[in-house]
Design an enzyme around this catalytic site. Structure first.
Site, PDB file in Angstrom:
ATOM      1  CD  GLU A  14       4.407   4.726  -5.731  1.00  0.00           C
ATOM      2  OE1 GLU A  14       5.073   5.156  -6.301  1.00  0.00           O
ATOM      3  OE2 GLU A  14       3.674   3.748  -5.814  1.00  0.00           O
ATOM      4  CD  GLU A  35       8.484   2.905 -10.100  1.00  0.00           C
ATOM      5  OE1 GLU A  35       8.708   2.294  -8.829  1.00  0.00           O
ATOM      6  OE2 GLU A  35       7.621   2.893 -10.524  1.00  0.00           O
TER       7      GLU A  35
END
EC number: 3.4.17.-
Length: 1015
Positions: free
Chosen positions: A977, A795
């Site tokens: 997120e 990520e």
């Protein structure tokens, strides 16, 4: 018969008296009005004030001024010997209350009703009602109004209750529903939608499919409905096909259906409804001119087509059905249909899904290929240390390292798959279920401890252990007036080379990456790629090719054999600009650099290459998503096809317009840019034979692989290019960036860098303390914000957001940043998992597990990264007596757009006791909404509030967000997120995200902390 005016008049009595009448009815007062007398009040026109009073009286908690009130009193009234009118009135009352919820305040009451287990009560009533109905011989004696109200209520509240499938099964309602379906031709309107809802649970679906006579009756009904061309009947056929899909997933049911020639029949259904849904344009035009074209009927046929293909795709997973479909010429049928579609009519909406579904069905029915790496063990591993004993005062016990890791690495993240690929065919654009369900629809496989609310065991450090973290809080005693320049200058003397050489790797390193790869801004805003017809083109090309043979493929790159071959020693080189072409060779690949991930490359055609990703080192579960590789020896203006073939997720944003990123050494001034034409994501032909055999024995799910396929046309012959899943951000660049940022920081900024621990490979885990110079007394008055990122190595967007946070806090001159530094002390762990990042892992540390599932019981020897970060928060709460103002853990999400947060709302917890534990006062404060409200106020164009979730599942108890909330009482603990793809709202809508956007998200987050101080 009373008129409408009479009904309104009945409601116009003093509203308070009606509330009292209902209360008396619930208490069974001798003088109370009957349910028949009260029932007309449900049909009137109500003002907003009256609705609110009704909800307060009977839709929430008990009211002291009423004899009987609150939703629990309404539910209790269902029990006992009630007449049909009584039950009808109580159902209508519940339905009215539930239907009138609209404001955010009402949503809390709605959740409270769900928590009071309305579904369990309704399940019991409905079960009795079905049994009674089936025993009655005289249909005229059945009150169908009651049935309609019951099913309407079950469906409406069931959409809001994440455990409805479990409750219906435990309440014994499945068998009576199956019996009712078999015996009755006419069913209540919402019976089927509710039946489909609960059949989505695999356990429920199997139970329904195995019920004697059910599948036979279902097929009879499907064939009867298929004979009609009325819109209502076609829509009903669609619902029955959904039921067929969810109930045919067990072997016995499938075998029965195959004996009844289900494949042949479904292909006939497909052909017939395809013809009805895709009339040619001239035919449609003529029909429209003469008023004979029915759009709703065409749309209904389209839904039937989508459902039928989903069932065929499910069947094609099994060899016997697949062989039968091939014998029935399914490939020819699909190919013909794909070629006949009008190309400009199938770009969006349900009909574009037909194209993709037909393409996927073609792939399912092609001959599978053996997975080339199935018998190979990955040659690179890392010896794990022995686990340390459990923390004194905790509840754990000493276990060996592998058992500790296995026990924890069993929970899916929000970013991992929760449904099968075919299941998504039945989540329709207008389906409330797809929008309202915040948690899993199914509690299958959960043990009694979970149902009864037993919490997982946790550990915490004792005072002696916490004492060693005191040096990381020296500002509490000494203030922050002392400069930290000596440390900064020493760090800044290090060159990029020395920083790279200090980074510790397990994966082999062949060369270092240039610093320009990371510090060249990516300000170019690129639109999302067009995806219409990509799958169709790809499938038609594949069908026209001769059948592939694995023996004809050529291995171009193999990390297993080349891992340690030809590695320069002792000093690694930096890659140079390229410009050379070896005409005797095709494309060349490499991934032996920091964060690189590529295991093997197979050339399957002159310009088509299949790429296999490396696993995470020591991984206990498979994780394949992050890729980062070098490609060279290309020719200008040649279209090359790259196909990453061992992805595991069933869906991806690559099918919605996302593109990979590429960095060209010959065009380095442009930085990273999005590349790739004809990008598509699909399940490919590879099957792991070993997994398939193991699954037969262990009854586990088969493993399938998915491909990311895209074309790249390079601009320069002999260039050296790097292609990655997302904008790379390495551990070495973090260290270099910290050095440069501290050198550039504002004079009035205090910044201290501490090493709070070391990773398994020995890489320092760094924490920054940032505020303004102040005395110890002033520091004591400041609140603390804790931020962390990059627990998941793949990520990388999380690190770019963190980069934006650090650049703004350290270097930006603005009133907002000054106020932030004056108001808060920031404790920032910019990279929790340096080992995973360095070695090109997607999700794991060198321990082979997801560190974001270790927060409840981190082991100091095996999980030092989380152990140290959690200790910092515990020290703040228990020694410094400063519960964080906010804790935010930054992540990336591979399936969603924009950015959003996950928080913790006790009223949405899997554990019923949480509502009682936190108390009504804290619930009213809605602290969990503080950050999302602030983000929505400060940056509405990028922040997507509709994607925010606040539910707490048992699987997330060991995550940072939930553990910090539960163990340390931090109500403002969040996961932030961010998308890998782009934006769906505001001025950025339709564009892919870049590093500048990600840095701005970091700035947005900082601004939101100031907004939070206003409330």
């Amino acid at each position: 018969m009373p008129s409408d005016s009479d009904d309104v008049a009945a409601v116009k009595q003093p509203w308070s008296q009606l509330i009292v009448d209902i209360s008396n009815f619930l208490s069974e007062h001798p003088q109370s009005k009957t349910s028949q007398a009260l029932l007309p009040s449900c049909n009137g026109v109500w003002s907003d004030e009256e609705k609110l009073e009704l909800i307060e009286a009977f839709g929430h908690k008990k009211q002291s001024h009423l004899t009987k009130s609150g939703v629990k009193a309404v539910l209790a009234a269902f029990e006992g010997d009630r007449t049909q009118p009584d039950v009808i009135f109580l159902c209508r009352l519940l339905h009215l209350i539930f239907s009138h919820f609209s404001s955010e305040n009402d949503r809390k009451k709605e959740k409270y009703i769900v928590k009071c287990d309305v579904i369990a009560t309704l399940t019991r009533i409905t079960r009795k009602r079905i049994i009674m109905t089936l025993d009655v011989t005289d249909e005229s004696s059945i009150d169908h109004n009651l049935d309609e109200v019951l099913w309407k209520l079950l469906h409406k509240i069931g959409l809001k209750d994440p455990r409805v499938s479990l409750k219906v099964r435990m309440g014994g309602l499945i068998s009576p529903m199956c019996k009712l379906f078999i015996q009755k031709d006419t069913l209540p309107e919402l019976f089927l939608p509710f039946f489909i809802k609960i059949s989505r649970s695999p356990r429920n679906g199997q139970a329904i499919g195995r019920y004697e006579g059910f599948m036979t009756r279902l097929l009879v009904k499907i064939k009867a409905l298929d004979a009609s061309d009325q819109t209502s009947q076609v829509l009903l056929l669609d619902k029955h096909l959904q039921l067929l899909f969810f109930t045919m997933k067990n072997k016995r049911t499938r075998t029965q259906l195959l004996r009844e020639n289900i494949c042949k029949y479904l292909l006939e259904v497909l052909r017939r409804h395809l013809a009805s849904s895709s009339n040619s344009r001239p035919t449609r035009l003529l029909s429209s001119l003469f008023g004979t074209f029915d759009k709703s009927l065409s749309a209904a046929h389209t839904e039937v087509v989508i459902g039928t293909i989903a069932i065929l795709r499910l069947l094609s997973n099994f060899k016997k059905a697949r062989d039968e479909l091939k014998n029935l010429q399914v490939l020819d049928i699909c190919s013909r249909e794909l070629k006949e579609f009008w190309s400009d009519e199938w770009k969006t909406g349900p009909k574009s899904r037909i194209v993709d579904s037909l393409s996927a069905l073609c792939l399912r029915c092609m001959s599978p290929l053996p997975y080339p790496l199935e018998t190979r063990r990955f040659p690179i591993d890392f010896p794990l240390p022995t686990a340390t004993p459990s923390t004194p005062g905790g509840h754990g016990r000493i276990r060996n390292s592998s058992s500790i890791n296995i026990s924890f690495d069993n929970g899916r993240s929000s970013d991992e798959d929760g449904m099968d690929e075919e299941d998504e065919a039945f989540v329709r654009d207008d389906d409330d279920e797809g929008k309202d369900d915040r948690g899993s629809d199914d509690d299958d496989g959960k043990d009694d401890d979970e149902i009864n609310g037993a919490l997982p065991k946790t550990t915490r450090l004792n005072p002696q252990q916490l004492a060693k973290y005191a040096p990381f809080f020296v500002e509490n005693e000494q203030g922050t007036l002392q400069p930290t320049f000596s440390m900064i200058y020493q760090t800044n003397q290090e060159s990029w080379r020395s920083i790279c050489e200090k980074t510790r790797h397990v994966m082999p390193i062949h060369h270092h990456l240039p610093i320009e790869m990371f510090n060249t801004p990516t300000r170019i805003r690129e639109k999302t790629a067009k995806t219409s017809n990509n799958m169709k083109k790809m499938i038609i090309e594949e069908l026209d090719k001769p059948e592939r043979s694995a023996t004809s493929n050529q291995v171009i790159y193999d990390l297993d054999t080349a891992a340690f071959d030809g590695l320069p020693s002792p000093e690694l080189p930096f890659v140079t600009g390229g410009g050379k072409l070896d005409t005797s060779k095709d494309l060349q690949f490499d991934s032996r650099f920091e964060s690189g991930n590529l295991r093997m490359v197979i050339q399957v055609a002159p310009t088509h290459y299949e790429l296999f990703l490396s696993p995470d080192v020591n991984q206990l579960r498979d994780h394949y998503q992050w890729f980062f590789f070098q490609v060279s020896n290309m020719r200008k203006s040649v279209k090359y096809t790259f196909e990453i073939v061992n992805c595991l997720k069933s869906t991806s944003l690559y099918s919605q317009g996302m593109q990979p990123v590429m960095y060209s050494m010959m065009e380095s001034a442009n930085g990273w840019r999005r590349v790739g034409e004809n990008v598509c994501y699909f399940r490919n032909l590879y099957i792991n034979e070993n997994e398939e055999k193991k699954n037969v024995e262990e009854q586990k799910k088969k493993k399938y692989y998915y491909s990311i396929r895209f074309n790249v046309t390079f601009q320069n012959t002999g260039d050296i290019c790097y292609i990655a899943y997302h904008y790379p951000y390495t551990y070495s660049f973090l260290n270099s960036s910290l050095s440069m940022l501290k050198k550039r920081k504002q004079e009035n900024v205090y910044c201290r860098e501490d090493v709070i621990g070391h990773s398994l490979a020995g890489n320092p885990i760094k924490m920054l303390t940032i505020t303004t110079p102040a005395s110890a007394a002033e520091i004591a008055a400041r609140e603390v914000i804790v931020l962390s990122a990059r627990v998941h190595p793949g990520e990388t967007n999380a690190s770019w957001i963190m980069q934006g946070i650090l650049e703004n806090l350290l270097c930006r001159q603005s009133n907002e940043m000054y106020r932030l530094r004056e108001s808060f002390i920031f404790k920032i762990v910019p990279m929790i998992n340096p080992d995973g990042v360095t070695n090109g892992s997607h999700r794991c540390s060198l321990a082979g597990i997801d560190l974001n599932r270790m927060w409840d019981r981190p082991n100091e020897a095996l999980h030092p990264e989380v152990f140290a970060t959690k200790a910092i928060i515990q020290y703040l709460c228990e020694v410094a007596n400063k519960k964080p103002f906010a804790y935010v853990d930054i992540h990336g999400h591979s399936k969603k757009w924009d950015y959003f947060v996950y928080g913790n709302n006790a009223s949405e917890s899997w554990r019923a006791d949480d509502v009682l534990d936190v108390g009504a006062a804290q619930l009213e404060e809605e602290l969990h909404l503080a950050l999302p409200k602030a983000l929505e106020a400060t940056c509405p164009s990028r922040f997507n509030a509709s994607e925010c979730r606040f539910n707490i599942t048992r699987a997330k108890e060991s995550s940072a967000r939930v553990n910090v909330w539960r163990q340390f009482g931090v109500s403002t603990a969040y996961t932030l997120e961010s998308t890998f793809c782009g934006f769906h709202k505001g001025q950025n809508s339709g564009y892919q995200i870049n590093t500048s956007d990600l840095k701005e998200i970091g700035r947005d987050l900082l601004h939101s902390f100031l907004e939070m101080t206003k409330t």
